[in-house]
Design an enzyme around this catalytic site. Sequence first.
Site, PDB file in Angstrom:
ATOM      1  N   LYS A  13       0.843  -1.217   0.000  1.00 24.42           N
ATOM      2  CA  LYS A  13       0.000   0.000   0.000  1.00 24.42           C
ATOM      3  C   LYS A  13       0.872   1.258   0.000  1.00 24.42           C
ATOM      4  O   LYS A  13       0.656   2.162  -0.775  1.00 24.42           O
ATOM      5  CB  LYS A  13      -0.897   0.051   1.260  1.00 24.42           C
ATOM      6  CG  LYS A  13      -1.912  -1.054   1.375  1.00 24.42           C
ATOM      7  CD  LYS A  13      -2.856  -0.794   2.552  1.00 24.42           C
ATOM      8  CE  LYS A  13      -2.186  -0.810   3.906  1.00 24.42           C
ATOM      9  NZ  LYS A  13      -1.675  -2.105   4.360  1.00 24.42           N
ATOM     10  N   ARG A  88      -9.548   0.836   9.211  1.00 19.87           N
ATOM     11  CA  ARG A  88      -9.154  -0.562   9.390  1.00 19.87           C
ATOM     12  C   ARG A  88     -10.247  -1.347  10.101  1.00 19.87           C
ATOM     13  O   ARG A  88     -10.073  -2.540  10.342  1.00 19.87           O
ATOM     14  CB  ARG A  88      -7.884  -0.615  10.235  1.00 19.87           C
ATOM     15  CG  ARG A  88      -6.604  -0.847   9.452  1.00 19.87           C
ATOM     16  CD  ARG A  88      -5.474  -0.817  10.438  1.00 19.87           C
ATOM     17  NE  ARG A  88      -4.304  -1.513  10.025  1.00 19.87           N
ATOM     18  CZ  ARG A  88      -3.219  -0.937   9.513  1.00 19.87           C
ATOM     19  NH1 ARG A  88      -3.208   0.345   9.274  1.00 19.87           N
ATOM     20  NH2 ARG A  88      -2.160  -1.659   9.231  1.00 19.87           N
ATOM     21  N   ARG A 127      11.650  -7.457   5.120  1.00 27.85           N
ATOM     22  CA  ARG A 127      11.496  -6.022   4.890  1.00 27.85           C
ATOM     23  C   ARG A 127      12.379  -5.240   5.856  1.00 27.85           C
ATOM     24  O   ARG A 127      12.475  -5.583   7.023  1.00 27.85           O
ATOM     25  CB  ARG A 127      10.027  -5.627   5.092  1.00 27.85           C
ATOM     26  CG  ARG A 127       9.770  -4.164   4.847  1.00 27.85           C
ATOM     27  CD  ARG A 127       8.325  -3.896   4.591  1.00 27.85           C
ATOM     28  NE  ARG A 127       7.572  -3.686   5.818  1.00 27.85           N
ATOM     29  CZ  ARG A 127       6.324  -3.206   5.840  1.00 27.85           C
ATOM     30  NH1 ARG A 127       5.703  -2.931   4.707  1.00 27.85           N
ATOM     31  NH2 ARG A 127       5.702  -3.043   6.973  1.00 27.85           N
ATOM     32  N   ARG A 160      11.513  -3.537  11.504  1.00 28.45           N
ATOM     33  CA  ARG A 160      10.477  -3.086  12.441  1.00 28.45           C
ATOM     34  C   ARG A 160      10.070  -4.218  13.374  1.00 28.45           C
ATOM     35  O   ARG A 160       9.933  -5.356  12.945  1.00 28.45           O
ATOM     36  CB  ARG A 160       9.245  -2.615  11.654  1.00 28.45           C
ATOM     37  CG  ARG A 160       9.362  -1.194  11.161  1.00 28.45           C
ATOM     38  CD  ARG A 160       8.305  -0.837  10.157  1.00 28.45           C
ATOM     39  NE  ARG A 160       6.948  -1.265  10.503  1.00 28.45           N
ATOM     40  CZ  ARG A 160       5.891  -1.016   9.727  1.00 28.45           C
ATOM     41  NH1 ARG A 160       6.031  -0.350   8.595  1.00 28.45           N
ATOM     42  NH2 ARG A 160       4.697  -1.431  10.085  1.00 28.45           N
ATOM     43  N   ARG A 171      -0.820  -9.718  13.051  1.00 30.62           N
ATOM     44  CA  ARG A 171      -1.328  -8.626  12.196  1.00 30.62           C
ATOM     45  C   ARG A 171      -2.230  -9.193  11.097  1.00 30.62           C
ATOM     46  O   ARG A 171      -3.241  -8.605  10.739  1.00 30.62           O
ATOM     47  CB  ARG A 171      -0.163  -7.850  11.575  1.00 30.62           C
ATOM     48  CG  ARG A 171       0.584  -7.021  12.612  1.00 30.62           C
ATOM     49  CD  ARG A 171       1.866  -6.460  12.048  1.00 30.62           C
ATOM     50  NE  ARG A 171       1.674  -5.374  11.115  1.00 30.62           N
ATOM     51  CZ  ARG A 171       2.615  -4.931  10.274  1.00 30.62           C
ATOM     52  NH1 ARG A 171       3.793  -5.491  10.252  1.00 30.62           N
ATOM     53  NH2 ARG A 171       2.361  -3.935   9.471  1.00 30.62           N
TER      54      ARG A 171
END
Length: 215
Positions: A13, A88, A127, A160, A171
């Site tokens: 996104k 969300r 990532r 992260r 998540r």
Amino acid sequence: MRLVMLGPPGAGKGTQVEILCEKLSVPRISTGAIFRDAVRKQTELGKKAMLYIDKGNLVPDDITDLIVKEHLLDTDCKKGFILDGFPRTVPQAEILDEIMDEMNMSLDAVVEIDVHSEEIIKRLEKRRSCPKCGRIYHLIFNPPENDNLCDDCNVELIHRKDDKREVILNRIEVYHEKTEPLRGYYRKASILKEVDGEQPIEDVLNSIMKMLNID
Ligand code: AMP
């Protein structure tokens, strides 16, 4: 154009929103980025948000709604905006409709980027992001030029906390439970556009632009 970008964590996104905002010359409102910035600055908001973010849970609606409202009113959103990571939950979507009504505006489209869970895990575990500018890298598909340093800032990249495996799994679960019902919500409003997020970045972008009639 007033857009919402939906999709599970790791769907890309942020990448798409960044490019689209530049093409359309509209501001990006990313709740995740706003929270991370507050965490970095150790503000009251940051301290509260961190308790949820680090576990992969959602920050409570009352906190999140207020931030989005402030940004929609503050930022130069008259000519449009792209919301990245908000709403969300269905109650957040209802609040957004209320804010839009108050501003005499409506959403033009909601784009949902679809990616399977196995692909999300693969993407997020590798990532890395720049703590200074937020630029995202992938250790295999999009590595930095110099070992673990941001190409732009030369700052050491971070993994992260919420991109660690056990948090990613939570998540994804939260996404299925709380965010996926938005599909029905926006389908009913006839503004939902779905795109396959497992194509190359360029193809995802082209699909979105075609759906939205952007040149
Ligand atoms: P993101 O960068 O969009 O993946 O967001 C990172 C984290 O920020 C999420 O896992 C949540 O903990 C929090 N967050 C971001 N947006 C929202 C939202 N709309 N509602 C609740 N929590 C959010």
